[in-house]
Design a protein around this motif. Structure first.
Motif, PDB file in Angstrom:
ATOM      1  N   HIS A   1      -4.233   2.557   8.693  1.00  0.00           N
ATOM      2  CA  HIS A   1      -3.700   1.131   9.505  1.00  0.00           C
ATOM      3  C   HIS A   1      -2.974   0.346   8.410  1.00  0.00           C
ATOM      4  O   HIS A   1      -2.305  -0.750   8.749  1.00  0.00           O
ATOM      5  CB  HIS A   1      -4.737   0.546   9.992  1.00  0.00           C
ATOM      6  CG  HIS A   1      -5.228   1.410  11.145  1.00  0.00           C
ATOM      7  ND1 HIS A   1      -4.835   1.368  12.262  1.00  0.00           N
ATOM      8  CD2 HIS A   1      -6.337   2.058  11.128  1.00  0.00           C
ATOM      9  CE1 HIS A   1      -5.438   2.103  13.273  1.00  0.00           C
ATOM     10  NE2 HIS A   1      -6.444   2.702  12.636  1.00  0.00           N
ATOM     11  N   HIS A   2      -3.355   0.039   7.161  1.00  0.00           N
ATOM     12  CA  HIS A   2      -2.843  -0.718   6.209  1.00  0.00           C
ATOM     13  C   HIS A   2      -2.143  -0.190   4.921  1.00  0.00           C
ATOM     14  O   HIS A   2      -1.553  -1.004   4.391  1.00  0.00           O
ATOM     15  CB  HIS A   2      -3.780  -1.594   5.763  1.00  0.00           C
ATOM     16  CG  HIS A   2      -4.297  -2.268   7.103  1.00  0.00           C
ATOM     17  ND1 HIS A   2      -3.985  -3.338   7.561  1.00  0.00           N
ATOM     18  CD2 HIS A   2      -5.699  -2.055   7.468  1.00  0.00           C
ATOM     19  CE1 HIS A   2      -4.595  -3.625   8.819  1.00  0.00           C
ATOM     20  NE2 HIS A   2      -6.056  -2.921   8.563  1.00  0.00           N
ATOM     21  N   GLY A   3      -2.209   1.023   4.757  1.00  0.00           N
ATOM     22  CA  GLY A   3      -1.849   2.079   3.479  1.00  0.00           C
ATOM     23  C   GLY A   3      -2.484   1.612   2.132  1.00  0.00           C
ATOM     24  O   GLY A   3      -1.898   1.515   1.370  1.00  0.00           O
ATOM     25  N   VAL A   4      -3.787   1.237   2.393  1.00  0.00           N
ATOM     26  CA  VAL A   4      -4.528   0.489   1.187  1.00  0.00           C
ATOM     27  C   VAL A   4      -5.611   1.560   0.673  1.00  0.00           C
ATOM     28  O   VAL A   4      -5.919   2.333   1.337  1.00  0.00           O
ATOM     29  CB  VAL A   4      -5.519  -0.557   1.599  1.00  0.00           C
ATOM     30  CG1 VAL A   4      -6.525  -1.014   0.545  1.00  0.00           C
ATOM     31  CG2 VAL A   4      -4.433  -2.025   1.972  1.00  0.00           C
ATOM     32  N   VAL A   5      -5.579   1.717  -0.835  1.00  0.00           N
ATOM     33  CA  VAL A   5      -6.250   2.959  -1.362  1.00  0.00           C
ATOM     34  C   VAL A   5      -7.329   2.005  -2.320  1.00  0.00           C
ATOM     35  O   VAL A   5      -7.042   0.666  -2.694  1.00  0.00           O
ATOM     36  CB  VAL A   5      -5.612   3.711  -2.195  1.00  0.00           C
ATOM     37  CG1 VAL A   5      -4.953   4.455  -1.155  1.00  0.00           C
ATOM     38  CG2 VAL A   5      -4.649   3.073  -3.062  1.00  0.00           C
ATOM     39  N   PHE A   6      -8.649   2.387  -2.500  1.00  0.00           N
ATOM     40  CA  PHE A   6      -9.565   1.818  -3.306  1.00  0.00           C
ATOM     41  C   PHE A   6     -10.258   3.030  -3.982  1.00  0.00           C
ATOM     42  O   PHE A   6     -10.229   4.079  -3.691  1.00  0.00           O
ATOM     43  CB  PHE A   6     -10.235   0.782  -2.620  1.00  0.00           C
ATOM     44  CG  PHE A   6     -11.019   1.613  -1.644  1.00  0.00           C
ATOM     45  CD1 PHE A   6     -12.392   2.119  -1.796  1.00  0.00           C
ATOM     46  CD2 PHE A   6     -10.618   1.850  -0.143  1.00  0.00           C
ATOM     47  CE1 PHE A   6     -13.299   2.494  -0.640  1.00  0.00           C
ATOM     48  CE2 PHE A   6     -11.440   2.375   0.863  1.00  0.00           C
ATOM     49  CZ  PHE A   6     -12.893   2.710   0.549  1.00  0.00           C
ATOM     50  N   ASP A   7     -11.224   2.729  -5.030  1.00  0.00           N
ATOM     51  CA  ASP A   7     -11.899   3.870  -5.626  1.00  0.00           C
ATOM     52  C   ASP A   7     -13.339   4.052  -4.897  1.00  0.00           C
ATOM     53  O   ASP A   7     -13.388   4.987  -4.427  1.00  0.00           O
ATOM     54  CB  ASP A   7     -12.185   3.386  -7.197  1.00  0.00           C
ATOM     55  CG  ASP A   7     -10.770   3.278  -8.139  1.00  0.00           C
ATOM     56  OD1 ASP A   7     -10.503   4.462  -8.325  1.00  0.00           O
ATOM     57  OD2 ASP A   7     -10.450   2.280  -8.387  1.00  0.00           O
TER      58      ASP A   7
END
Length: 331
Positions: free
Chosen positions: A201-207
């Motif tokens: 939905h937001h194109g956000v990535v994280f670890d």
């Protein structure tokens, strides 16, 4: 009297002793640009407590004389609002110390913080960002209207600098807190849900995602008391206690430093005024912390400690163990 200390002081929580200190968690002040419902610090825009330049110098001096400290964990309030935040980061990184910034994400849009994201990336600071849910309504209910959108903008900005992207070395971890007096769901499955939703939905990535239990102290504790839920929540925490989590609780190797430089076993004890005690029950200042100062020291405990050992456990680095089977079925 602090809001819930009288309710927490009498406890049968197991006795604990310290190991070697490897993490220095420094609270740079209680001022924040937000006032979150779950905040165990009772931080907000009107708080004035702030670590001085002299005390920041004492923190840096401690890093020089205590080589076992390999991580500097900066928190608040919003730690970035302290005028000495960047100087402390640079000093720690120049000494090879890992620096963690506990960032609320919306601070990236505050006046005077226009280049904060770039500063964090330049000095390879690990960002641990509060994101109590991946749904807008839940986040805004817990942290204030518009916070979710601002947080997503902050995450995208960090991603654009390489944070959370494989091979960049710029770590971006998110933090989940429950909406109310319940235990966090299993960390591994919730992380999968966060990862899929934020990417789609937001194109956000994280670890990684860290799940933290809400502590029955300060603003959250006062809310429990006012709603008549305090005793039930404590019963939940005590009933879910697991002895195996005791080996990994953060207070064994972490020291919390308040804005005046006094030492505590953890940030929660700091908010309850439970200072580390030395010989003759004297309190201990950061200027006195050196090699082996606290090794074997008894950890000050109260009933809120059950929040760290309930279910899968809870620490500044998330869950301590896999969620119990019963908890997994209930989630």
């Amino acid at each position: 009297m602090r809001p819930t200390l009288a309710l927490l002081a009498k406890t049968d929580f197991p006795a604990l002793r310290r190991r070697e200190v490897s993490t220095l968690q420094v609270n740079l002040g209680y001022r924040c640009n937000q006032s979150c419902v779950h905040c165990h610090v009772n931080a907000g825009p009107n708080r004035t407590e702030e670590m001085s330049a002299e005390t920041v110098d004492e923190v840096i001096a401690c890093l020089d004389r205590e080589p076992a400290i390999t991580t500097l964990d900066l928190t608040g309030g919003a730690p970035e609002l302290n005028p000495h935040f960047r100087r402390l980061v640079i000093a720690a990184r120049s000494r090879g110390v890992t620096v963690i910034d506990r960032c609320n994400l919306t601070i990236l849009e505050e006046p005077g913080q226009d280049d904060l994201a770039e500063f964090l990336a330049e000095h390879r600071v690990e960002v641990v960002a509060s994101m109590p849910c991946y749904l807008e309504d839940n986040v805004d209910r817990q942290r204030g209207k518009g916070v979710f959108d601002a947080s997503i903008r902050g995450l995208k900005r960090l991603n654009s600098l390489g944070y959370g992207r494989p091979g960049s070395g710029l770590r971006l971890n998110l933090v989940f807190n429950p909406q109310g007096p319940v235990l966090p769901p299993p960390q591994a499955s919730l992380e999968q849900a966060y990862r899929a939703h934020l990417l789609q939905h937001h194109g956000v990535v994280f670890d990684d995602l860290f799940t933290l239990a809400n502590m029955p102290i300060q603003r959250f504790g006062s809310t429990l008391v006012s709603k008549g839920q305090f005793d039930d929540y404590m019963q939940l925490l005590r009933g879910a206690h697991r002895d195996e989590n005791l080996e990994q609780v953060m207070c064994r190797s972490l020291v919390s430093v308040d804005w005046q430089g006094w030492l505590y076993d953890c940030d929660f004890n700091q908010q309850l005024g439970l200072q580390i005690r030395g010989a003759g029950e004297s309190r201990i200042h950061i200027s006195e912390l050196g090699r082996g100062t606290l090794d074997g020291n008894p950890i000050r405990i109260a009933d809120h400690c059950f929040g760290c050992t309930a279910g899968q456990g809870s620490s500044c680095g998330g869950a301590l163990a896999d969620a119990p089977e019963a908890e997994s079925r209930a989630a």
